[in-house]
Write a protein that holds these residues in place. Structure first.
Motif, PDB file in Angstrom:
ATOM      1  N   SER A  66       0.783  -1.149  -0.021  1.00 12.53           N
ATOM      2  CA  SER A  66      -0.045   0.127  -0.100  1.00 12.53           C
ATOM      3  C   SER A  66       0.885   1.305  -0.112  1.00 12.53           C
ATOM      4  CB  SER A  66      -0.954   0.014   1.188  1.00 12.53           C
ATOM      5  OG  SER A  66      -0.010  -0.071   2.394  1.00 12.53           O
ATOM      6  N   GLN A  68       0.773   5.477   0.848  1.00 15.29           N
ATOM      7  CA  GLN A  68      -0.260   6.747   1.492  1.00 15.29           C
ATOM      8  C   GLN A  68      -0.660   7.573   0.270  1.00 15.29           C
ATOM      9  OE1 GLN A  68      -0.180   7.681   4.851  1.00 15.29           O
ATOM     10  NE2 GLN A  68       1.517   6.879   5.499  1.00 15.29           N
ATOM     11  N   PRO A  81     -10.682   6.876  -3.648  1.00 11.61           N
ATOM     12  CA  PRO A  81     -11.295   7.607  -2.160  1.00 11.61           C
ATOM     13  C   PRO A  81     -10.168   8.072  -1.371  1.00 11.61           C
ATOM     14  CG  PRO A  81     -11.105   5.194  -2.786  1.00 11.61           C
ATOM     15  CD  PRO A  81     -10.539   5.613  -3.842  1.00 11.61           C
ATOM     16  N   ARG A  82     -10.965   8.801  -0.404  1.00  8.41           N
ATOM     17  CA  ARG A  82     -10.036   9.667   0.604  1.00  8.41           C
ATOM     18  C   ARG A  82      -9.572   8.709   1.579  1.00  8.41           C
ATOM     19  NH1 ARG A  82      -8.108  13.894  -1.676  1.00  8.41           N
ATOM     20  NH2 ARG A  82      -8.539  12.605  -3.463  1.00  8.41           N
ATOM     21  N   TYR A  83      -9.328   7.499   1.354  1.00 11.83           N
ATOM     22  CA  TYR A  83      -8.771   6.622   2.500  1.00 11.83           C
ATOM     23  C   TYR A  83      -7.288   6.895   2.683  1.00 11.83           C
ATOM     24  CZ  TYR A  83     -12.726   3.469   1.431  1.00 11.83           C
ATOM     25  OH  TYR A  83     -14.115   2.989   1.001  1.00 11.83           O
ATOM     26  N   VAL A  86      -3.841   3.351   0.101  1.00 13.01           N
ATOM     27  CA  VAL A  86      -4.270   2.761  -1.371  1.00 13.01           C
ATOM     28  C   VAL A  86      -3.524   1.520  -1.749  1.00 13.01           C
ATOM     29  CG1 VAL A  86      -5.410   4.823  -2.344  1.00 13.01           C
ATOM     30  CG2 VAL A  86      -3.052   4.505  -2.762  1.00 13.01           C
TER      31      VAL A  86
END
Ligand code: COA
Length: 166
Positions: A66, A68, A81-83, A86
């Motif tokens: 993943s 940032q 999306p605003r996670y 990713v």
């Protein structure tokens, strides 16, 4: 690309002893660590086998990872999306034997990794690579990767871009 190669998962019958790509850590990784990482299920090592001699001509490793969201470019981030994190496929290592360099094999291995990431059957936004130095980073930039803002040696290529190339 001259010569024919098949790309398959590293297995005990592959002779790793003579592999030399010009980088000792990458040679040593293939000899000493790659199988262990596969047993631990922390990455999978794929090798390109020269059809004529059976020699390992190149390899790469792939693992889930993943990044940032704040590290990718604004253009990439606005499609996500605003996670905070990713999901990506991480190309941890990529190496071509000195005997086979400059014959488009590195590009073929990169393309193969991209195909596997696309077909992984799970959410993967991009292929991410850890370049060992600026020269390696230039190789990935040549293939459309861009550096993360937090680290110029970690580079990213969205799967959507790969899909368009395919
Ligand atoms: C980097 C490496 C994988 C490239 O493999 P290769 O098989 O020699 O490269 P290819 O023949 O597939 O090159 C494909 C294209 O990339 C370009 N390219 C190759 N190395 C490059 C570099 N360092 N910088 C910029 N472009 C590069 C080639 O000019 C070629 O361009 P073209 O398709 O427009 O003609 C290989 O040199 C290697 O294993 N080096 C030692 C280990 C290493 O640095 N690994 C990098 C990941 S950590």
């Amino acid at each position: 690309m001259t010569g024919t190669f098949r790309i398959e998962v590293l297995a005990p019958e592959h002779d790793r002893s003579g592999f030399a790509c010009g980088s000792d850590p990458l040679d040593r990784y293939l000899r000493e660590q790659a199988s262990q990482d596969m047993r631990r299920r922390t990455s999978v090592c794929y090798v390109a086998i020269d059809s004529t001699t059976g020699a390992i001509a190149g390899y790469y490793t792939l693992a889930a990872g993943s990044v940032q969201l704040t590290d990718v470019t604004e253009q990439m981030a606005k499609k996500l999306p605003r996670y905070p994190l990713v999901p990506v496929a991480r190309l941890g290592r990529l190496a071509v034997s000195l005997n086979f360099q400059k014959r488009q094999l590195g590009a073929a291995l990169l393309w193969d990794a991209g195909q596997r990431a696309m077909q992984a059957g799970m959410g993967v936004f991009a292929l991410v690579v850890d370049a060992k130095d600026d020269i390696a980073a230039a190789f990935f930039q040549h293939h459309g990767f861009t550096a993360l803002s937090s680290n110029p040696l970690t580079l990213v290529l969205p799967i959507a871009t790969l899909a368009k190339k395919g």
